[in-house]
Write a protein that holds these residues in place. Sequence first.
Motif, PDB file in Angstrom:
ATOM      1  N   GLN A  39       0.934  -1.873 -15.221  1.00 35.72           N
ATOM      2  CA  GLN A  39       0.735  -1.451 -13.840  1.00 35.72           C
ATOM      3  C   GLN A  39      -0.337  -2.300 -13.177  1.00 35.72           C
ATOM      4  OE1 GLN A  39      -0.554   2.633 -13.641  1.00 35.72           O
ATOM      5  NE2 GLN A  39      -2.623   2.161 -14.326  1.00 35.72           N
ATOM      6  N   VAL A  40      -0.185  -2.462 -11.859  1.00 37.42           N
ATOM      7  CA  VAL A  40      -1.172  -3.142 -11.025  1.00 37.42           C
ATOM      8  C   VAL A  40      -1.617  -2.132  -9.976  1.00 37.42           C
ATOM      9  CG1 VAL A  40      -1.610  -5.047  -9.439  1.00 37.42           C
ATOM     10  CG2 VAL A  40      -0.038  -5.366 -11.381  1.00 37.42           C
ATOM     11  N   LEU A  41      -2.834  -1.639 -10.087  1.00 35.68           N
ATOM     12  CA  LEU A  41      -3.299  -0.610  -9.156  1.00 35.68           C
ATOM     13  C   LEU A  41      -3.754  -1.249  -7.845  1.00 35.68           C
ATOM     14  CD1 LEU A  41      -5.302   1.783 -11.517  1.00 35.68           C
ATOM     15  CD2 LEU A  41      -2.976   2.057 -10.623  1.00 35.68           C
ATOM     16  N   LEU A  42      -3.256  -0.718  -6.742  1.00 35.73           N
ATOM     17  CA  LEU A  42      -3.691  -1.203  -5.435  1.00 35.73           C
ATOM     18  C   LEU A  42      -5.115  -0.728  -5.175  1.00 35.73           C
ATOM     19  CD1 LEU A  42      -0.546  -0.706  -3.196  1.00 35.73           C
ATOM     20  CD2 LEU A  42      -1.220  -2.655  -4.603  1.00 35.73           C
ATOM     21  N   GLN A  43      -5.853  -1.555  -4.487  1.00 34.97           N
ATOM     22  CA  GLN A  43      -7.254  -1.238  -4.191  1.00 34.97           C
ATOM     23  C   GLN A  43      -7.508  -1.405  -2.701  1.00 34.97           C
ATOM     24  OE1 GLN A  43      -8.978  -0.013  -6.588  1.00 34.97           O
ATOM     25  NE2 GLN A  43      -7.934  -0.764  -8.437  1.00 34.97           N
ATOM     26  N   GLY A  44      -8.448  -0.615  -2.202  1.00 30.84           N
ATOM     27  CA  GLY A  44      -8.929  -0.788  -0.826  1.00 30.84           C
ATOM     28  C   GLY A  44      -7.831  -0.975   0.188  1.00 30.84           C
ATOM     29  N   ASP A  45      -7.870  -2.090   0.878  1.00 27.57           N
ATOM     30  CA  ASP A  45      -6.909  -2.343   1.945  1.00 27.57           C
ATOM     31  C   ASP A  45      -5.696  -3.145   1.496  1.00 27.57           C
ATOM     32  OD1 ASP A  45      -8.238  -0.920   3.881  1.00 27.57           O
ATOM     33  OD2 ASP A  45      -9.437  -2.633   4.553  1.00 27.57           O
ATOM     34  N   ASP A  46      -5.442  -3.167   0.183  1.00 24.04           N
ATOM     35  CA  ASP A  46      -4.303  -3.943  -0.310  1.00 24.04           C
ATOM     36  C   ASP A  46      -3.005  -3.633   0.431  1.00 24.04           C
ATOM     37  OD1 ASP A  46      -5.863  -5.188  -2.167  1.00 24.04           O
ATOM     38  OD2 ASP A  46      -5.106  -4.083  -3.903  1.00 24.04           O
ATOM     39  N   GLN A  47      -2.792  -2.331   0.705  1.00 27.95           N
ATOM     40  CA  GLN A  47      -1.535  -1.931   1.330  1.00 27.95           C
ATOM     41  C   GLN A  47      -1.336  -2.554   2.707  1.00 27.95           C
ATOM     42  OE1 GLN A  47      -1.969   2.573   0.548  1.00 27.95           O
ATOM     43  NE2 GLN A  47       0.182   2.286   1.048  1.00 27.95           N
ATOM     44  N   LYS A  48      -2.451  -2.836   3.366  1.00 26.92           N
ATOM     45  CA  LYS A  48      -2.359  -3.386   4.719  1.00 26.92           C
ATOM     46  C   LYS A  48      -2.405  -4.908   4.743  1.00 26.92           C
ATOM     47  CE  LYS A  48      -4.625   0.681   6.715  1.00 26.92           C
ATOM     48  NZ  LYS A  48      -5.881   1.212   7.302  1.00 26.92           N
ATOM     49  N   SER A  49      -2.703  -5.511   3.608  1.00 29.07           N
ATOM     50  CA  SER A  49      -2.910  -6.961   3.592  1.00 29.07           C
ATOM     51  C   SER A  49      -1.610  -7.714   3.818  1.00 29.07           C
ATOM     52  CB  SER A  49      -3.505  -7.385   2.249  1.00 29.07           C
ATOM     53  OG  SER A  49      -2.540  -7.275   1.228  1.00 29.07           O
ATOM     54  N   ALA A  50      -1.743  -8.866   4.437  1.00 25.77           N
ATOM     55  CA  ALA A  50      -0.550  -9.688   4.696  1.00 25.77           C
ATOM     56  C   ALA A  50       0.108 -10.115   3.392  1.00 25.77           C
ATOM     57  CB  ALA A  50      -0.942 -10.914   5.526  1.00 25.77           C
ATOM     58  N   SER A  51      -0.698 -10.356   2.378  1.00 27.26           N
ATOM     59  CA  SER A  51      -0.110 -10.821   1.113  1.00 27.26           C
ATOM     60  C   SER A  51       0.717  -9.717   0.463  1.00 27.26           C
ATOM     61  CB  SER A  51      -1.195 -11.323   0.163  1.00 27.26           C
ATOM     62  OG  SER A  51      -2.087 -10.265  -0.170  1.00 27.26           O
ATOM     63  N   TYR A  52       0.259  -8.459   0.578  1.00 23.27           N
ATOM     64  CA  TYR A  52       1.064  -7.368   0.011  1.00 23.27           C
ATOM     65  C   TYR A  52       2.282  -7.080   0.887  1.00 23.27           C
ATOM     66  CZ  TYR A  52       2.345  -3.213  -2.615  1.00 23.27           C
ATOM     67  OH  TYR A  52       3.042  -2.307  -3.398  1.00 23.27           O
TER      68      TYR A  52
ATOM     69  N   GLN B  83       1.860   7.587 -15.115  1.00 26.73           N
ATOM     70  CA  GLN B  83       1.455   7.711 -13.702  1.00 26.73           C
ATOM     71  C   GLN B  83       0.305   8.711 -13.572  1.00 26.73           C
ATOM     72  OE1 GLN B  83       3.464   9.858  -9.993  1.00 26.73           O
ATOM     73  NE2 GLN B  83       4.097   7.728 -10.026  1.00 26.73           N
ATOM     74  N   MET B  84       0.448   9.837 -14.225  1.00 22.73           N
ATOM     75  CA  MET B  84      -0.553  10.900 -14.077  1.00 22.73           C
ATOM     76  C   MET B  84      -1.921  10.487 -14.625  1.00 22.73           C
ATOM     77  SD  MET B  84       0.807  13.321 -12.339  1.00 22.73           S
ATOM     78  CE  MET B  84      -0.388  14.650 -12.590  1.00 22.73           C
ATOM     79  N   ALA B  85      -1.925   9.612 -15.616  1.00 25.13           N
ATOM     80  CA  ALA B  85      -3.199   9.178 -16.212  1.00 25.13           C
ATOM     81  C   ALA B  85      -4.120   8.550 -15.176  1.00 25.13           C
ATOM     82  CB  ALA B  85      -2.928   8.202 -17.364  1.00 25.13           C
ATOM     83  N   ASN B  86      -3.526   7.987 -14.118  1.00 31.46           N
ATOM     84  CA  ASN B  86      -4.351   7.380 -13.075  1.00 31.46           C
ATOM     85  C   ASN B  86      -5.119   8.411 -12.266  1.00 31.46           C
ATOM     86  OD1 ASN B  86      -3.511   4.687 -13.581  1.00 31.46           O
ATOM     87  ND2 ASN B  86      -1.630   5.052 -12.428  1.00 31.46           N
ATOM     88  N   PHE B  87      -4.640   9.632 -12.244  1.00 31.37           N
ATOM     89  CA  PHE B  87      -5.201  10.644 -11.355  1.00 31.37           C
ATOM     90  C   PHE B  87      -6.139  11.590 -12.092  1.00 31.37           C
ATOM     91  CE2 PHE B  87      -0.647  10.115  -9.743  1.00 31.37           C
ATOM     92  CZ  PHE B  87      -0.964   8.978  -9.023  1.00 31.37           C
TER      93      PHE B  87
ATOM     94  N   THR C 206       3.399  -2.177  -9.122  1.00 27.09           N
ATOM     95  CA  THR C 206       2.240  -1.678  -8.373  1.00 27.09           C
ATOM     96  C   THR C 206       2.248  -0.153  -8.341  1.00 27.09           C
ATOM     97  OG1 THR C 206       3.376  -1.807  -6.235  1.00 27.09           O
ATOM     98  CG2 THR C 206       2.093  -3.730  -6.927  1.00 27.09           C
ATOM     99  N   ALA C 207       1.038   0.408  -8.298  1.00 24.35           N
ATOM    100  CA  ALA C 207       0.866   1.868  -8.277  1.00 24.35           C
ATOM    101  C   ALA C 207      -0.434   2.191  -7.561  1.00 24.35           C
ATOM    102  CB  ALA C 207       0.848   2.417  -9.705  1.00 24.35           C
ATOM    103  N   PHE C 208      -0.607   3.468  -7.247  1.00 22.83           N
ATOM    104  CA  PHE C 208      -1.823   3.919  -6.568  1.00 22.83           C
ATOM    105  C   PHE C 208      -2.837   4.445  -7.579  1.00 22.83           C
ATOM    106  CE2 PHE C 208       1.210   4.906  -2.937  1.00 22.83           C
ATOM    107  CZ  PHE C 208       0.803   3.840  -2.153  1.00 22.83           C
ATOM    108  N   PRO C 209      -4.126   4.158  -7.357  1.00 20.83           N
ATOM    109  CA  PRO C 209      -5.157   4.724  -8.229  1.00 20.83           C
ATOM    110  C   PRO C 209      -5.379   6.220  -7.981  1.00 20.83           C
ATOM    111  CG  PRO C 209      -6.165   3.438  -6.471  1.00 20.83           C
ATOM    112  CD  PRO C 209      -4.677   3.247  -6.341  1.00 20.83           C
ATOM    113  N   TRP C 210      -4.968   6.693  -6.826  1.00 21.67           N
ATOM    114  CA  TRP C 210      -5.098   8.119  -6.508  1.00 21.67           C
ATOM    115  C   TRP C 210      -4.134   8.479  -5.398  1.00 21.67           C
ATOM    116  CZ3 TRP C 210      -6.221  11.387  -2.379  1.00 21.67           C
ATOM    117  CH2 TRP C 210      -6.466  12.727  -2.730  1.00 21.67           C
ATOM    118  N   VAL C 211      -3.576   9.669  -5.471  1.00 19.79           N
ATOM    119  CA  VAL C 211      -2.800  10.256  -4.368  1.00 19.79           C
ATOM    120  C   VAL C 211      -3.131  11.738  -4.329  1.00 19.79           C
ATOM    121  CG1 VAL C 211      -0.893   8.583  -4.486  1.00 19.79           C
ATOM    122  CG2 VAL C 211      -0.771  10.715  -5.825  1.00 19.79           C
TER     123      VAL C 211
END
Lengths: 213, 213
Positions: free
Chosen positions: B38-51, B208-212, B7-12
């Motif tokens: 890579q699996v980019l996290l989206q929206g509220d993924d970080q807060k989801s119970a499944s994540y 990693q940088m390609a995402n940003f 998993t990775a972030f689409p933006w930081v």
Amino acid sequence: MSTLKVTAFPWVPPFAQGLVRDLRVRWACEEAGLPYEQVLLQGDDQKSASYRAKQPFGQVPVLEDGDFSLFESAAIVFYIAEKSGKLMPAGLQDRARTVSGMFAALNSVEPHITQLNVIDLFNPDKEWAKLRRPEQEQVVRGRLASLSTWFGDRQYWVGDSFTIADLLLVTVLRNLRHTKILADYPNLQAYRDRGESRPAFQRALAAQMANFG
Amino acid sequence: MSTLKVTAFPWVPPFAQGLVRDLRVRWACEEAGLPYEQVLLQGDDQKSASYRAKQPFGQVPVLEDGDFSLFESAAIVFYIAEKSGKLMPAGLQDRARTVSGMFAALNSVEPHITQLNVIDLFNPDKEWAKLRRPEQEQVVRGRLASLSTWFGDRQYWVGDSFTIADLLLVTVLRNLRHTKILADYPNLQAYRDRGESRPAFQRALAAQMANFG
């Protein structure tokens, strides 16, 4: 087989007694059934070049096993687990889960608790510490809340047996003993209590505390 | 063999770009020759119970290898090393030395740098941060000075080959990039530079940088 040797302090301030990291090594040895001797540091040992060659930061514990020397308490308990074939499950995945718990304890939880202790135990009267403390407590509580939710009704970090992940995490949670924070996370408090109730832990704690009597 | 997923972030924010911890996993995969997606996290993924079931603190990275899921970047690189048979020496003692370097990086060095970054990057205008900063820089410098002395003219943490201890410590030292502090410890700066110059690191960083972009 040579007897393991672990460095320890002859005295520490009361707030650190029972929390010094040689406790982790003593506990692992007791759980694994490996005999060990303590080597008490004296005078300027911590600053000496010969000790710094074994421990870059001048801290305890250092483990010596014959000619082999090792530092970082977590690495030492890993070595004890691999050497004894205990405290670590078999299998690639469960081994990795155990290591995950070790780093969760020492990188995702402990640093935040340590920072609270830097405030409460080392700098309580500093202006910056008074200003920062409420936020730092919230950081700690955030980590504990997340961990508590994830931990749920588990008894141990991996499956149904005690591993070095539990050993490390229990010692990390003990570092909150000067506060009442852990009581707000009952499953984590119960987990700490289960760890502390183990006979091997009690022997390890008594051995460290005996130096301070 | 299933392809590893991380998993990775689409933006930081810019100050974190190139430092997010999925970099460690990408780097280890590149060194070990294990393909990953890579699996980019989206929206509220970080807060989801499944994540949160996979990552208690809602952070990246999570590794997935088929049905197996793992968190803590250091544990993931350990898993990659054990799975691939690379990046970790053979033998009980050298394995323990490698683990010692991993914990030295993530428990004895990183938390102090992180705390400096909490001040510099997240709270630069807070009164407590201004009051505390000089002391915190001294804490960091104290650790680096001790490490630099111990490290001496070593090329790697263990013997003469690159291991996951080096991978982690290099990423930790990179977290000082917003300061000039590391330049005062030339052997550590050179060590970081050697790590960054590895083709596997460059591929990982670019990914990693390609995402940003």
